[in-house]
Design a protein around this motif. Sequence first.
Motif, PDB file in Angstrom:
ATOM      1  N   PRO A   1       0.778  -1.206   0.250  1.00 54.12           N
ATOM      2  CA  PRO A   1       0.044  -0.306  -0.015  1.00 54.12           C
ATOM      3  C   PRO A   1       0.879   1.492   0.002  1.00 54.12           C
ATOM      4  CG  PRO A   1       0.047  -1.132   2.169  1.00 54.12           C
ATOM      5  CD  PRO A   1       0.556  -1.980   1.215  1.00 54.12           C
ATOM      6  N   ASP A   2       2.061   1.071   0.436  1.00 55.01           N
ATOM      7  CA  ASP A   2       2.787   2.391   0.463  1.00 55.01           C
ATOM      8  C   ASP A   2       3.834   2.669  -0.825  1.00 55.01           C
ATOM      9  OD1 ASP A   2       2.356   2.926   3.032  1.00 55.01           O
ATOM     10  OD2 ASP A   2       3.730   1.794   3.673  1.00 55.01           O
ATOM     11  N   ARG A   3       3.519   1.810  -2.038  1.00 56.28           N
ATOM     12  CA  ARG A   3       4.151   2.013  -3.362  1.00 56.28           C
ATOM     13  C   ARG A   3       3.466   2.996  -4.298  1.00 56.28           C
ATOM     14  NH1 ARG A   3       7.271  -2.525  -4.906  1.00 56.28           N
ATOM     15  NH2 ARG A   3       7.281  -1.838  -6.955  1.00 56.28           N
ATOM     16  N   SER A   4       3.979   4.225  -4.303  1.00 56.47           N
ATOM     17  CA  SER A   4       3.612   4.955  -5.298  1.00 56.47           C
ATOM     18  C   SER A   4       3.352   4.936  -6.500  1.00 56.47           C
ATOM     19  CB  SER A   4       4.213   6.403  -5.102  1.00 56.47           C
ATOM     20  OG  SER A   4       5.297   6.387  -5.415  1.00 56.47           O
TER      21      SER A   4
ATOM     22  N   VAL B   1      -4.431   8.964  -3.989  1.00 55.99           N
ATOM     23  CA  VAL B   1      -3.364   8.373  -3.121  1.00 55.99           C
ATOM     24  C   VAL B   1      -1.983   8.337  -3.439  1.00 55.99           C
ATOM     25  CG1 VAL B   1      -3.177   6.041  -2.203  1.00 55.99           C
ATOM     26  CG2 VAL B   1      -5.406   6.780  -2.487  1.00 55.99           C
ATOM     27  N   THR B   2      -1.703   8.225  -4.925  1.00 53.79           N
ATOM     28  CA  THR B   2      -0.427   8.315  -5.246  1.00 53.79           C
ATOM     29  C   THR B   2       0.117   9.427  -4.972  1.00 53.79           C
ATOM     30  OG1 THR B   2      -1.046   6.988  -7.365  1.00 53.79           O
ATOM     31  CG2 THR B   2       1.076   8.312  -7.499  1.00 53.79           C
ATOM     32  N   LEU B   3      -0.366  10.864  -5.051  1.00 61.45           N
ATOM     33  CA  LEU B   3       0.106  11.867  -4.689  1.00 61.45           C
ATOM     34  C   LEU B   3       0.320  12.029  -3.133  1.00 61.45           C
ATOM     35  CD1 LEU B   3      -1.717  14.169  -7.141  1.00 61.45           C
ATOM     36  CD2 LEU B   3       0.910  13.606  -7.226  1.00 61.45           C
TER      37      LEU B   3
ATOM     38  N   ALA C   1     -13.977  21.049 -13.961  1.00 56.16           N
ATOM     39  CA  ALA C   1     -13.769  21.355 -12.628  1.00 56.16           C
ATOM     40  C   ALA C   1     -12.349  22.350 -12.848  1.00 56.16           C
ATOM     41  CB  ALA C   1     -13.683  20.548 -11.713  1.00 56.16           C
ATOM     42  N   PHE C   2     -12.576  23.455 -13.734  1.00 57.79           N
ATOM     43  CA  PHE C   2     -11.573  24.280 -14.128  1.00 57.79           C
ATOM     44  C   PHE C   2     -10.707  24.787 -12.958  1.00 57.79           C
ATOM     45  CE2 PHE C   2     -14.473  24.710 -18.340  1.00 57.79           C
ATOM     46  CZ  PHE C   2     -13.934  23.723 -18.526  1.00 57.79           C
ATOM     47  N   ALA C   3     -11.202  25.265 -11.949  1.00 56.91           N
ATOM     48  CA  ALA C   3     -10.473  25.775 -10.974  1.00 56.91           C
ATOM     49  C   ALA C   3      -9.793  24.595 -10.098  1.00 56.91           C
ATOM     50  CB  ALA C   3     -11.468  26.307  -9.761  1.00 56.91           C
ATOM     51  N   ALA C   4     -10.215  23.469 -10.196  1.00 59.32           N
ATOM     52  CA  ALA C   4      -9.469  22.421  -9.574  1.00 59.32           C
ATOM     53  C   ALA C   4      -8.083  22.078 -10.390  1.00 59.32           C
ATOM     54  CB  ALA C   4     -10.395  21.310  -9.174  1.00 59.32           C
ATOM     55  N   ALA C   5      -8.584  21.887 -11.884  1.00 60.24           N
ATOM     56  CA  ALA C   5      -7.438  21.673 -12.702  1.00 60.24           C
ATOM     57  C   ALA C   5      -6.430  22.643 -12.693  1.00 60.24           C
ATOM     58  CB  ALA C   5      -8.313  21.255 -13.946  1.00 60.24           C
ATOM     59  N   HIS C   6      -6.788  23.847 -12.597  1.00 60.84           N
ATOM     60  CA  HIS C   6      -5.771  25.049 -12.497  1.00 60.84           C
ATOM     61  C   HIS C   6      -4.937  24.782 -11.429  1.00 60.84           C
ATOM     62  CE1 HIS C   6      -4.474  29.124 -11.429  1.00 60.84           C
ATOM     63  NE2 HIS C   6      -4.414  29.206 -12.824  1.00 60.84           N
ATOM     64  N   ILE C   7      -5.501  24.624 -10.257  1.00 53.17           N
ATOM     65  CA  ILE C   7      -4.766  24.416  -9.079  1.00 53.17           C
ATOM     66  C   ILE C   7      -3.830  23.325  -9.267  1.00 53.17           C
ATOM     67  CG2 ILE C   7      -4.602  23.633  -6.590  1.00 53.17           C
ATOM     68  CD1 ILE C   7      -7.307  25.374  -6.474  1.00 53.17           C
ATOM     69  N   THR C   8      -4.379  22.163  -9.655  1.00 54.50           N
ATOM     70  CA  THR C   8      -3.303  20.908  -9.849  1.00 54.50           C
ATOM     71  C   THR C   8      -2.303  21.047 -10.734  1.00 54.50           C
ATOM     72  OG1 THR C   8      -5.390  19.576  -9.495  1.00 54.50           O
ATOM     73  CG2 THR C   8      -3.521  18.467 -10.668  1.00 54.50           C
TER      74      THR C   8
ATOM     75  N   LEU D   1       1.235   9.557  -1.361  1.00 54.98           N
ATOM     76  CA  LEU D   1       2.286   9.017  -0.836  1.00 54.98           C
ATOM     77  C   LEU D   1       3.789   9.519  -1.509  1.00 54.98           C
ATOM     78  CD1 LEU D   1       1.138   5.495  -1.980  1.00 54.98           C
ATOM     79  CD2 LEU D   1       1.595   5.993   0.403  1.00 54.98           C
ATOM     80  N   ASP D   2       3.581  10.451  -2.641  1.00 59.10           N
ATOM     81  CA  ASP D   2       4.600  10.835  -3.343  1.00 59.10           C
ATOM     82  C   ASP D   2       4.391  12.170  -4.078  1.00 59.10           C
ATOM     83  OD1 ASP D   2       6.999  11.827  -4.796  1.00 59.10           O
ATOM     84  OD2 ASP D   2       7.049   9.861  -6.076  1.00 59.10           O
ATOM     85  N   PRO D   3       4.440  13.313  -3.363  1.00 62.40           N
ATOM     86  CA  PRO D   3       3.872  14.652  -3.953  1.00 62.40           C
ATOM     87  C   PRO D   3       4.489  15.041  -5.192  1.00 62.40           C
ATOM     88  CG  PRO D   3       4.230  14.641  -1.520  1.00 62.40           C
ATOM     89  CD  PRO D   3       4.826  13.573  -2.053  1.00 62.40           C
ATOM     90  N   ASP D   4       5.671  14.446  -5.414  1.00 62.25           N
ATOM     91  CA  ASP D   4       6.636  14.755  -6.652  1.00 62.25           C
ATOM     92  C   ASP D   4       6.262  13.844  -7.780  1.00 62.25           C
ATOM     93  OD1 ASP D   4       7.886  16.952  -5.613  1.00 62.25           O
ATOM     94  OD2 ASP D   4       9.218  15.568  -4.475  1.00 62.25           O
ATOM     95  N   PHE D   5       5.321  12.874  -7.758  1.00 66.30           N
ATOM     96  CA  PHE D   5       4.786  12.023  -8.866  1.00 66.30           C
ATOM     97  C   PHE D   5       4.200  13.029  -9.890  1.00 66.30           C
ATOM     98  CE2 PHE D   5       4.186   7.409  -9.595  1.00 66.30           C
ATOM     99  CZ  PHE D   5       3.812   7.406 -10.862  1.00 66.30           C
ATOM    100  N   VAL D   6       4.765  13.453 -10.782  1.00 64.31           N
ATOM    101  CA  VAL D   6       4.170  14.606 -11.633  1.00 64.31           C
ATOM    102  C   VAL D   6       3.253  13.976 -12.579  1.00 64.31           C
ATOM    103  CG1 VAL D   6       4.652  16.366 -13.451  1.00 64.31           C
ATOM    104  CG2 VAL D   6       6.160  16.228 -11.415  1.00 64.31           C
ATOM    105  N   GLU D   7       3.337  12.850 -13.249  1.00 64.55           N
ATOM    106  CA  GLU D   7       2.685  12.262 -14.070  1.00 64.55           C
ATOM    107  C   GLU D   7       1.169  12.003 -13.312  1.00 64.55           C
ATOM    108  OE1 GLU D   7       0.884  11.048 -17.615  1.00 64.55           O
ATOM    109  OE2 GLU D   7       3.019  11.991 -17.284  1.00 64.55           O
ATOM    110  N   ALA D   8       1.287  11.399 -12.254  1.00 63.52           N
ATOM    111  CA  ALA D   8      -0.112  11.221 -11.483  1.00 63.52           C
ATOM    112  C   ALA D   8      -0.805  12.631 -11.430  1.00 63.52           C
ATOM    113  CB  ALA D   8       0.254  10.750 -10.150  1.00 63.52           C
ATOM    114  N   ARG D   9      -0.205  13.582 -11.263  1.00 62.01           N
ATOM    115  CA  ARG D   9      -0.776  14.712 -10.997  1.00 62.01           C
ATOM    116  C   ARG D   9      -1.227  15.562 -12.180  1.00 62.01           C
ATOM    117  NH1 ARG D   9      -0.363  17.847  -6.362  1.00 62.01           N
ATOM    118  NH2 ARG D   9       1.440  16.878  -5.700  1.00 62.01           N
TER     119      ARG D   9
END
Length: 220
Positions: free
Chosen positions: A53-56, A81-83, A105-112, A85-93
């Motif tokens: 469960p801890d493998r991003s 969940v991936t993010l 959800a443009f505002a949310a996408a903009h933040i992401t 575990l690993d906030p630097d996983f850019v592809e997931a973001r």
Amino acid sequence: LGHLVQAARAFRLAADADVRDVEARFALGTTRMALGEYGQAVAALQTAAELAPDRSDIRGHLGLALLASGDAAAAARAFSVTLALDPDFVEARLQLGLIQQRRRAFAAAHITFMTAIERAPKNARAHAYLGNVLRDMGRFVDAQRELALARGLAPDDAEVIGNEGLAWQHAGELDRAIDCYTHAIELAPDSEPLRSSLAQALLLAGRFDEGWAAFEHRFM
């Protein structure tokens, strides 16, 4: 595909021989993805994620498999969940942002996408996707700025150049849009979406013979 089929069989045998073999499940899932067998990929990666469960990296691939299988809601949860575990996983973001954008959800996408750029400022796709969502929000000047940055980072990326063309088209700058689409097609001549975009821009610009020729090219 033969070598992939053989690899999938080998990983399946290894996973069956040891039900707690995480690497075998992970490899089986990614191989099923490569084969286009998304349902089976999800099953293998879901099991691997439960075992580790801890493998991003596993969670990220699970998100991609879920997305490919058509379950965007589950994919978004997996990417979240991936993010965690690993906030630097850019592809997931980036993939999470694209899901949010498709949901409008443009505002949310903009933040992401902004967060993705903070984490990876030289990632051309992050700038391109931010430009796209800014375009959807009607912020055309900001969109063009981000897309120009993306093009500077990846001058030979057809997707990035095509996105810049779309931003120019939405801003009414059809000649610039046509130039972008034409350049992008030179880099990716088999891209039907790019040829459709070029054809539409040509027709909007009143260049009807060229526009219809671009449409007809798709069916040659």
